[in-house]
Every structure is written in structure tokens, then in C-alpha cells.
Design a protein around this motif. Structure first.
Motif, PDB file in Angstrom:
ATOM      1  N   SER A  87       0.460  -0.922  -0.375  1.00  0.00           N
ATOM      2  CA  SER A  87      -0.426  -0.455   0.063  1.00  0.00           C
ATOM      3  C   SER A  87       0.882   1.202   0.486  1.00  0.00           C
ATOM      4  CB  SER A  87      -0.645   0.259   1.199  1.00  0.00           C
ATOM      5  OG  SER A  87      -0.334  -0.108   2.396  1.00  0.00           O
ATOM      6  N   ILE A  88       0.606   2.444  -0.899  1.00  0.00           N
ATOM      7  CA  ILE A  88       1.097   3.753  -0.257  1.00  0.00           C
ATOM      8  C   ILE A  88       0.232   4.064  -0.427  1.00  0.00           C
ATOM      9  CG2 ILE A  88       2.451   2.711  -2.481  1.00  0.00           C
ATOM     10  CD1 ILE A  88       1.334   4.384  -4.366  1.00  0.00           C
ATOM     11  N   GLY A  89       1.513   5.428   0.528  1.00  0.00           N
ATOM     12  CA  GLY A  89       0.164   6.618   0.655  1.00  0.00           C
ATOM     13  C   GLY A  89      -0.468   8.049   0.175  1.00  0.00           C
ATOM     14  N   ALA A 111      -0.546   2.519  -9.119  1.00  0.00           N
ATOM     15  CA  ALA A 111      -0.162   1.688  -7.387  1.00  0.00           C
ATOM     16  C   ALA A 111      -1.089   0.212  -7.624  1.00  0.00           C
ATOM     17  CB  ALA A 111      -0.553   1.830  -6.953  1.00  0.00           C
ATOM     18  N   ARG A 112      -2.321   0.242  -9.022  1.00  0.00           N
ATOM     19  CA  ARG A 112      -2.688  -0.915  -9.007  1.00  0.00           C
ATOM     20  C   ARG A 112      -2.444  -1.276 -10.133  1.00  0.00           C
ATOM     21  NH1 ARG A 112      -7.692  -2.901 -10.968  1.00  0.00           N
ATOM     22  NH2 ARG A 112      -7.558  -3.419 -12.985  1.00  0.00           N
ATOM     23  N   ALA A 113      -1.657  -1.346 -10.779  1.00  0.00           N
ATOM     24  CA  ALA A 113      -0.114  -1.696 -11.948  1.00  0.00           C
ATOM     25  C   ALA A 113       0.410  -2.770 -10.807  1.00  0.00           C
ATOM     26  CB  ALA A 113       0.333  -0.662 -13.007  1.00  0.00           C
ATOM     27  N   HIS A 114       0.791  -2.070  -9.909  1.00  0.00           N
ATOM     28  CA  HIS A 114       1.700  -2.770  -8.962  1.00  0.00           C
ATOM     29  C   HIS A 114       1.370  -3.982  -7.731  1.00  0.00           C
ATOM     30  CE1 HIS A 114       5.916  -0.821 -10.616  1.00  0.00           C
ATOM     31  NE2 HIS A 114       4.869  -0.437 -10.805  1.00  0.00           N
ATOM     32  N   GLY A 115      -0.475  -3.845  -7.812  1.00  0.00           N
ATOM     33  CA  GLY A 115      -0.689  -4.673  -6.823  1.00  0.00           C
ATOM     34  C   GLY A 115      -0.808  -3.636  -5.089  1.00  0.00           C
ATOM     35  N   ALA A 116      -0.573  -1.984  -5.567  1.00  0.00           N
ATOM     36  CA  ALA A 116      -0.739  -1.826  -4.088  1.00  0.00           C
ATOM     37  C   ALA A 116      -2.016  -0.587  -4.094  1.00  0.00           C
ATOM     38  CB  ALA A 116       0.704  -1.001  -3.950  1.00  0.00           C
ATOM     39  N   CYS A 138       3.094   6.243   7.804  1.00  0.00           N
ATOM     40  CA  CYS A 138       4.363   6.162   7.979  1.00  0.00           C
ATOM     41  C   CYS A 138       4.464   4.367   9.203  1.00  0.00           C
ATOM     42  CB  CYS A 138       5.981   6.516   8.541  1.00  0.00           C
ATOM     43  SG  CYS A 138       5.879   7.640   6.867  1.00  0.00           S
ATOM     44  N   ALA A 139       3.136   4.941  10.051  1.00  0.00           N
ATOM     45  CA  ALA A 139       3.176   3.984  11.224  1.00  0.00           C
ATOM     46  C   ALA A 139       2.059   3.134  10.948  1.00  0.00           C
ATOM     47  CB  ALA A 139       2.531   4.778  12.029  1.00  0.00           C
ATOM     48  N   ARG A 140       1.072   3.051  10.073  1.00  0.00           N
ATOM     49  CA  ARG A 140       0.642   2.014   9.287  1.00  0.00           C
ATOM     50  C   ARG A 140       1.462   1.249   7.712  1.00  0.00           C
ATOM     51  NH1 ARG A 140      -4.834   2.513   9.520  1.00  0.00           N
ATOM     52  NH2 ARG A 140      -5.332   3.814  11.126  1.00  0.00           N
ATOM     53  N   ARG A 141       2.699   1.670   8.147  1.00  0.00           N
ATOM     54  CA  ARG A 141       4.255   1.213   7.326  1.00  0.00           C
ATOM     55  C   ARG A 141       4.016   0.924   5.808  1.00  0.00           C
ATOM     56  NH1 ARG A 141       6.006   2.340  11.230  1.00  0.00           N
ATOM     57  NH2 ARG A 141       8.010   0.756  12.900  1.00  0.00           N
ATOM     58  N   VAL A 142       3.020   1.927   5.713  1.00  0.00           N
ATOM     59  CA  VAL A 142       3.046   2.574   3.590  1.00  0.00           C
ATOM     60  C   VAL A 142       4.570   1.820   3.355  1.00  0.00           C
ATOM     61  CG1 VAL A 142       0.738   3.739   3.604  1.00  0.00           C
ATOM     62  CG2 VAL A 142       2.801   5.097   3.977  1.00  0.00           C
ATOM     63  N   ASP A 143       4.381   1.368   1.929  1.00  0.00           N
ATOM     64  CA  ASP A 143       6.140   0.959   1.394  1.00  0.00           C
ATOM     65  C   ASP A 143       6.062   2.273   0.961  1.00  0.00           C
ATOM     66  OD1 ASP A 143       5.446  -1.593   2.070  1.00  0.00           O
ATOM     67  OD2 ASP A 143       4.505  -1.860  -0.170  1.00  0.00           O
ATOM     68  N   GLY A 144       5.205   3.560   0.292  1.00  0.00           N
ATOM     69  CA  GLY A 144       5.834   4.558   0.341  1.00  0.00           C
ATOM     70  C   GLY A 144       4.640   5.453   0.319  1.00  0.00           C
ATOM     71  N   LEU A 145       5.441   6.710   0.010  1.00  0.00           N
ATOM     72  CA  LEU A 145       4.678   7.994  -0.513  1.00  0.00           C
ATOM     73  C   LEU A 145       5.059   8.947  -1.002  1.00  0.00           C
ATOM     74  CD1 LEU A 145       3.109   8.410   3.134  1.00  0.00           C
ATOM     75  CD2 LEU A 145       5.826   9.421   4.366  1.00  0.00           C
ATOM     76  N   VAL A 146       3.524   9.603  -1.816  1.00  0.00           N
ATOM     77  CA  VAL A 146       3.268  10.178  -2.957  1.00  0.00           C
ATOM     78  C   VAL A 146       3.007  11.983  -1.618  1.00  0.00           C
ATOM     79  CG1 VAL A 146       2.916  11.074  -5.152  1.00  0.00           C
ATOM     80  CG2 VAL A 146       3.310   8.996  -4.282  1.00  0.00           C
ATOM     81  N   PHE A 326       8.089   2.949  -7.173  1.00  0.00           N
ATOM     82  CA  PHE A 326       7.910   2.323  -7.114  1.00  0.00           C
ATOM     83  C   PHE A 326       9.256   1.503  -7.802  1.00  0.00           C
ATOM     84  CE2 PHE A 326       3.119   2.305  -7.040  1.00  0.00           C
ATOM     85  CZ  PHE A 326       3.232   1.435  -5.754  1.00  0.00           C
ATOM     86  N   ARG A 327      10.124   2.342  -8.197  1.00  0.00           N
ATOM     87  CA  ARG A 327      11.335   2.405  -8.870  1.00  0.00           C
ATOM     88  C   ARG A 327      12.528   2.388  -7.768  1.00  0.00           C
ATOM     89  NH1 ARG A 327      14.055   5.574 -12.959  1.00  0.00           N
ATOM     90  NH2 ARG A 327      11.466   6.145 -13.246  1.00  0.00           N
ATOM     91  N   GLN A 328      11.683   3.180  -6.412  1.00  0.00           N
ATOM     92  CA  GLN A 328      12.791   2.743  -5.431  1.00  0.00           C
ATOM     93  C   GLN A 328      12.514   1.360  -4.887  1.00  0.00           C
ATOM     94  OE1 GLN A 328      12.457   6.651  -3.231  1.00  0.00           O
ATOM     95  NE2 GLN A 328      12.332   8.369  -4.662  1.00  0.00           N
ATOM     96  N   LEU A 329      11.361   1.528  -4.604  1.00  0.00           N
ATOM     97  CA  LEU A 329      11.135   0.476  -4.447  1.00  0.00           C
ATOM     98  C   LEU A 329      11.463  -0.408  -5.141  1.00  0.00           C
ATOM     99  CD1 LEU A 329       7.087   1.016  -3.216  1.00  0.00           C
ATOM    100  CD2 LEU A 329       9.035   0.787  -1.669  1.00  0.00           C
ATOM    101  N   ASP A 330      12.084  -1.055  -5.894  1.00  0.00           N
ATOM    102  CA  ASP A 330      12.836  -2.391  -6.859  1.00  0.00           C
ATOM    103  C   ASP A 330      13.984  -2.641  -6.074  1.00  0.00           C
ATOM    104  OD1 ASP A 330       9.817  -2.462  -8.531  1.00  0.00           O
ATOM    105  OD2 ASP A 330      10.857  -1.770 -10.383  1.00  0.00           O
ATOM    106  N   GLY A 331      14.290  -1.399  -5.030  1.00  0.00           N
ATOM    107  CA  GLY A 331      16.003  -1.995  -4.467  1.00  0.00           C
ATOM    108  C   GLY A 331      16.508  -1.213  -5.337  1.00  0.00           C
ATOM    109  N   THR A 332      16.878  -0.596  -6.405  1.00  0.00           N
ATOM    110  CA  THR A 332      18.028   0.065  -7.098  1.00  0.00           C
ATOM    111  C   THR A 332      18.086   1.307  -6.093  1.00  0.00           C
ATOM    112  OG1 THR A 332      16.586   0.789  -8.325  1.00  0.00           O
ATOM    113  CG2 THR A 332      18.582  -0.523  -9.310  1.00  0.00           C
ATOM    114  N   HIS A 333      18.846   1.931  -5.529  1.00  0.00           N
ATOM    115  CA  HIS A 333      19.185   3.114  -5.262  1.00  0.00           C
ATOM    116  C   HIS A 333      19.461   4.710  -5.773  1.00  0.00           C
ATOM    117  CE1 HIS A 333      19.845   5.303  -1.553  1.00  0.00           C
ATOM    118  NE2 HIS A 333      21.115   6.017  -2.712  1.00  0.00           N
ATOM    119  N   LEU A 334      18.185   5.161  -5.919  1.00  0.00           N
ATOM    120  CA  LEU A 334      18.677   5.640  -6.508  1.00  0.00           C
ATOM    121  C   LEU A 334      18.947   7.184  -5.932  1.00  0.00           C
ATOM    122  CD1 LEU A 334      15.281   5.229  -8.756  1.00  0.00           C
ATOM    123  CD2 LEU A 334      17.381   4.147  -9.594  1.00  0.00           C
TER     124      LEU A 334
END
Lengths: 357, 357
Positions: A87-89, A111-116, A138-146, A326-334
Motif C-alpha cells: 500500500s502507498i500513501g 499503484a494498482r499496476a503494482h498490486g498496491a 508511516c505508522a501503518r507501514r505504507v511502502d511509499g509516500l507520494v 515504485f522504481r525506488q521500491l524495486d531496490g535500485t538505489h537512486l
DNA sequence: CTGAAAGCGCTTACAG
DNA sequence: CTGAAAGCGCTTACAG
């Protein structure tokens, strides 16, 4: 046999039938399904998640138990174990503002395309509320924030970002931290819009914008000044007005610069809400006044004259930001980047009105 | 000392520093805080939740540990234990539609007043997508669901509702289940709007609406028919058009009923998107045609003529639905109710145009 | 192919 | 005032 007739099969030691909905009402768990199907917990988990290694017969028994009990996996528990919440916020200014609708929708689609899923909140342009919301997410532990920021100090997010919360700012940059940001070319758009008025013969051009603590307001004012300077026009203080965008203030500001011995002959408005109010003011005037507005408006082409605007692509802002997230979440450090999207001058008539004598 | 300098204090046995963000990055937990402060887990919990029974000195030590580690409570875990997630879901048609912006915002405000977050999703008018979204929200264990339905069969929600998920439908009723619903008076609004045209001398009045599987489309058509019947006017089939609201079809429909030997002299449009398209068509006609539209539009008053509309109060729909939802969650068992909100006829000119000869 | 045990990060229900 | 143990409903890492 109807599902509901089976309710009493549930183990008696589970939540009593209290009215006040503790424990999500009284839902069956994987343990209940396992008991009913006569299998182990892990086997249920396998079936629910479509993992291999279950015989057709076992799978059928589990499926039957699932349906009989009306089981639905508790993703809340799943998330706790797995680490990612899918989930993202999105923190924006006001969900009711027509500018943010398409932006939100675009974020949602990515988000939907990424299942979030998307958790949405309005800051109402209040920095404290922005912070409260962002930290709750953040307390809900969203994976990311826009974030479309209301405040200008985002150091409160530093620990969160360090802890792995992907973060992208949109429409306005982050304050006092280094983070990705996706912006419209506010400076260039405003400069082009004002230059357009100048090209049509105007020299006395007013600027009515949003509160000066808002980045876009400053940038657009800067664009206005640049265009005027390029044309060698000395701007008078009385031509500029920055402040809250409520109709009352904007109306007063417009009326002031349009009256007196030396009124402006054209107005550049700093956002959609200002534009709408100014259109109303201009509609009440006996003489034509030129107008170019930042942000497009529905029906703008149907007014008399049509409203010339500097249009932003709200959906593209949202899409670009979410994709970056989601690019950030893919792990590559940008390393943090500033992405600027172009604006588009749409001529419809109001910006091409010549100066009245 | 800066927070980041303390990162290495975290127990070494916790998640290794892998780049790909498993385990929410690498966040400190209450256990870490407890270890650092030299207290028990429960004491940390007390401090974090502001519960009584902690000496000032202990509290200070815990607070220090919290700050040094950058701890933020994982609400995801909390929720698992507590049963309520303090979040509600909103499934609507399209976040980008200006009608749903104020509605969403109103739902959000009520949620906020109850300490809940809003998870938002667009069905894109697709029943499958609506179901997918609603069930995903249930799997996240939202406490309640506000749904603007796209489909007409909501039996899939029965187990969820039975399990305690509060549910309120808005704008359109639920299909094949008994549930709370908050509606505008679509029938009465349309009837009044059409009666208004009749009162201004029209008899040949067209109706262009949304797809007939949508409840509001049917109700508004029914209102149209009722007003015509009340006036003793026999409606011809060629005056009515129901279907998707994309500009192409609407434009064709409008052009058809406005041409031929016996064109309509007035049009009633079934929603905001239809209205916008029809305004464009009418703007291209040599003769004036009367128009009343369902749903209000920004700038409607500034067009020539101003657009007469039957206005719904989108914010009131959202607010009423959300309040009802939280009333359900308060525990009192309420039997499903149908709440109807009035509409308002706003005269601005287009609806008062007399029939052209 | 199948399942028992441990654990995710909290809160609950107790006991001291 | 304080904390150890059990448990929320899942998944992970094993072992059979």
C-alpha cells in the motif's frame, strides 16, 4: 447448503458473540479452516496462496472448508510477517480540488499496476496536518509516500526515509531534505503566459497568486517578473498580489489593480481557483481585460471569450511520481532527482484581447 | 548527538543491511527500545500509548531510547492484536470525476474525526473491478466500506457484512443485498427539471442519459417520463438516448434529436459529463435550444446563457454515508435504511430559453 | 506432499 | 509501578 447455516461450526473458544465488533467481528482463521479440513495450517496457507505441493484431493477439501466458513485471508497479519504492505500513501492538499482528482487517479492506476492500494489524505494546506498524516501513514507501514507538501520543513521524514519508506514529492519540492520531486515547469509556464500577454501589446499586467510560502506561487511570480524584465517593463508593486486564494481576497485584489487612474490592462492568475474568481470579476467590467490563467479549467473553451491558460498535466505529474516511487521500491538505489514536466499554453481568446485604451 | 550516529546501537541479530527493503527496511521495535532503556516491553508500550503507571524517570528513559532509535510504533502489528484497523475503504467510480472529489473529501473528513484513515479506489464503472477492490479492502480488514457501486449484485459482500464490516452504499443502491444506502432524489430532481422546461413552453424535450444498468440513469429517466406524463405529453422514442457517456455517442445522440423535421426544442441531460458535451453541441447551433442538466458544473453560471441545473450535494452524500458508517461501527445494530437527499434546481438561463419556432 | 515450531511487532490479561 | 507470558493470524524455515 447455505454458508450461514455453517456458522456454528466455528470453534467455541473463539471470540464470543459480543455486539461491539472486537476481533473483526468473528471471522474464521486459517486455523479454523485447517481444523475443518483436517489438515495442517501450512497446507491451508499453500492453498490460499496458490503455492505448489498440494494434491488435488487435499486442495479440494481445503477449498470446501474455506467456502463453508466464509474464510478470507487477513492481509493485515500477512503484512506483519512479510514486511511489505503493498500500500502507498498519498498526501495532497484537497481531494475536492479538481486539480488533484486526475493526479490521484493516476497515482492509483500505477499503484494498482503494482498490486498496491492507495491510502489518501488531505492536508488542507496545513503543515501540521500534513505531518500528522504522513507519519500516520508511516505508522501503518505504507511502502511509499507520494506527498504534495503543505509545509516547508520535511526533516520529520528523515528517519522514515532512512528506514526504507520510498518518498516522492509532487507539485512542490521537499523542504530541508533531499528527496525526489516531480514538478511542472512553473517558472517557464508563467513566463510564457505573461510573455504572451506582452506580445499582444500589454505592458501594465497584474499578477494574482497564492500564498508566498507555497513554492509554485513563488516560481510563477518569478516567471512573471522574468517576462516583464525581458520586455523591459518596470513592475509596480500594486500590480502584484500574493495571498490566500479565497474569493474575497482575490476579488478585492483584482478590483484594486483594475481601478484607479492607471489600471492594468491584463491579468495573469496564479492558479485555477484564482482564475475562476477573476473571471467573475472581469465579467462584471464594462471594458475587456485580457486574462491568462495558470491551470486549465473545464468549460474554459466555452466561455466568452474562451480562457487562455497555461495548462499543467496533472495526470502526468501523478503518474511520473508514482512510477518513480515504485522504481525506488524495486531496490535500485537512486539518488534524489528533480523531474520537471513542461506546461502548455492554450490560446482560447482571453489572452489575445488587446489592451483597452 | 544526531540520531543517525546511533544506528549501530541496534541489536546485531536484527535484519541485516540488505538493500532490498524487506522488513520495512530495518526499523527498531519496542523490544529494541526496551533493551536500550533497560525496561520491560510492556513499559515501553505504556509510554508509547500514554498509559498511566509509569514513573517520570522511567518514562524519560524510554522516551530517550525512542528518540535515539527513531522508533515509530508499527500500527500494522497493533491492529492485528486490537481488532479494529481504524481505516475505512471508499470504492468509487473515478477519483478524477469532479463529482467524486467533494464526496471523497467529505468521507475523509468524517473518517478523520473518528481517527480513521481512508483507503480509496476507483472501479472505473467495472463491476469486476469493484468487487476485486472491495474484497481487497476487506482482506485488509478495513472497519467499514463506503461503496459507490458499479455492479448490481453485491451478494459477494454478504460474508463480509456478516463478519462485521460496516457497509454503506452511496449514489446508487446495493444489488440483491439489504444494505444502507444514501441517494440523491434522482427521480424527483429529474422530474422537477423536466417540469421546469415544460413550464417554459417546451413539449418536445430530449433526454440523454447514462447506461441503463446504472440506477441513477434509470431513476432520472423515470423522472423525465413522469414529468412528461404529468403534462400529458406522449414521449417519442427518438427523444431518449441511454448509453455510455463518452463524448462521441452523446454528441451523435444530441445531433440526432436536434435535427430532422421535428427536432426537440429542449434537452435534459442525465449527468455532468453528458451536460458538458451537449453544451458544446448546442454552442454550434444557429438557434437557441433550452437545456437543463443533472449535476452542477463549475463555471456553469459564467456561460452564455448560464446553465440551469439540478444540483446534487456531493459533499452531503459523502458526509451522510460516512456518518452512517460510523454509527454502524458504534455497535448499535441498525436495520438497513434508505436515505434520500434532496436536489436543488438552479436557474441560470439555459433552462428558461423558450422554444424556438 | 505435508505439517509443527518459531516469529513478525504489537496488546491483553495477569502476577508480582 | 513493572514485566513475563501468551496470543492476534499469518509466513518462514525446517524437518519428515
Amino acid at each position: 447448503m447455505p454458508e450461514t447455516a455453517r456458522r456454528e461450526d466455528r470453534p467455541a473458544d473463539r471470540a464470543p458473540d459480543r455486539a461491539s465488533g472486537t476481533r473483526y467481528g468473528n471471522r474464521p482463521t486459517m486455523k479454523d479452516v485447517a481444523a475443518r479440513a483436517g489438515v495442517g495450517l501450512k497446507t491451508v496457507s499453500r492453498v490460499v496462496n496458490g503455492e505448489p505441493g498440494v494434491t488435488a484431493d487435499t486442495e479440494r477439501r481445503v477449498q470446501e472448508a474455506i467456502e463453508a466458513l466464509g474464510f478470507r485471508r487477513n492481509d493485515s497479519a500477512r503484512v506483519l510477517r512479510k514486511g511489505r504492505t503493498a500500500s502507498i500513501g498519498l498526501v495532497l492538499e484537497d481531494l475536492a480540488d479538481p486539480f488533484y482528482g486526475p493526479l490521484s487517479r493516476a497515482v492509483e492506476e500505477v499503484a494498482r499496476a503494482h498490486g498496491a492500494l492507495l491510502i489518501n489524505g488531505s492536508s488542507a494546506e496545513d503543515p501540521d496536518r500534513e505531518q500528522e498524516l504522513a507519519l500516520a501513514l508511516c505508522a501503518r507501514r505504507v511502502d511509499g509516500l507520494v506527498i504534495i507538501p503543505a509545509g516547508d520543513d520535511h526533516r520529520y521524514l528523515e528517519p522514515e526515509i532512512k528506514a526504507g519508506v520510498a518518498t516522492v514529492f509532487v507539485d512542490r519540492p521537499a523542504g530541508r531534505i533531499d528527496a525526489d520531486v516531480v514538478l511542472s515547469d512553473n517558472f517557464g509556464g508563467a513566463r510564457d503566459g505573461v510573455a504572451h500577454l506582452i506580445a499582444h501589446g500589454h505592458r501594465r499586467i497584474g499578477f494574482i497568486g497564492d500564498m508566498p510560502r507555497i513554492h509554485t506561487a513563488i516560481e510563477r511570480l518569478r516567471g512573471y517578473r522574468a517576462a516583464m524584465e525581458d520586455a523591459g517593463i518596470a513592475v509596480e508593486d500594486s500590480w502584484m498580489s500574493l495571498g490566500v486564494t479565497d474569493p474575497e481576497r482575490v476579488r478585492r485584489a483584482a478590483e484594486e489593480m483594475l481601478s484607479g487612474p492607471d489600471p492594468v490592462t491584463a491579468v495573469f492568475t496564479g492558479n485555477n481557483r484564482v482564475t475562476v474568481t477573476v473571471i467573475r470579476v472581469l465579467a462584471g467590467l464594462p471594458r475587456p481585460v485580457a486574462l491568462v490563467g495558470f491551470d486549465d479549467l473545464e468549460l474554459a473553451d466555452l466561455l466568452q471569450p474562451g480562457v487562455t491558460v497555461v495548462a499543467q498535466d496533472a495526470a502526468a505529474l501523478g503518474r511520473t511520481a508514482a512510477e518513480r516511487l515504485f522504481r525506488q521500491l524495486d531496490g535500485t538505489h537512486l539518488s534524489p532527482e528533480r523531474i520537471e514536466l513542461p506546461t502548455r499554453l492554450v490560446q482560447r481568446g482571453s489572452g489575445e484581447v488587446p489592451p483597452s485604451a
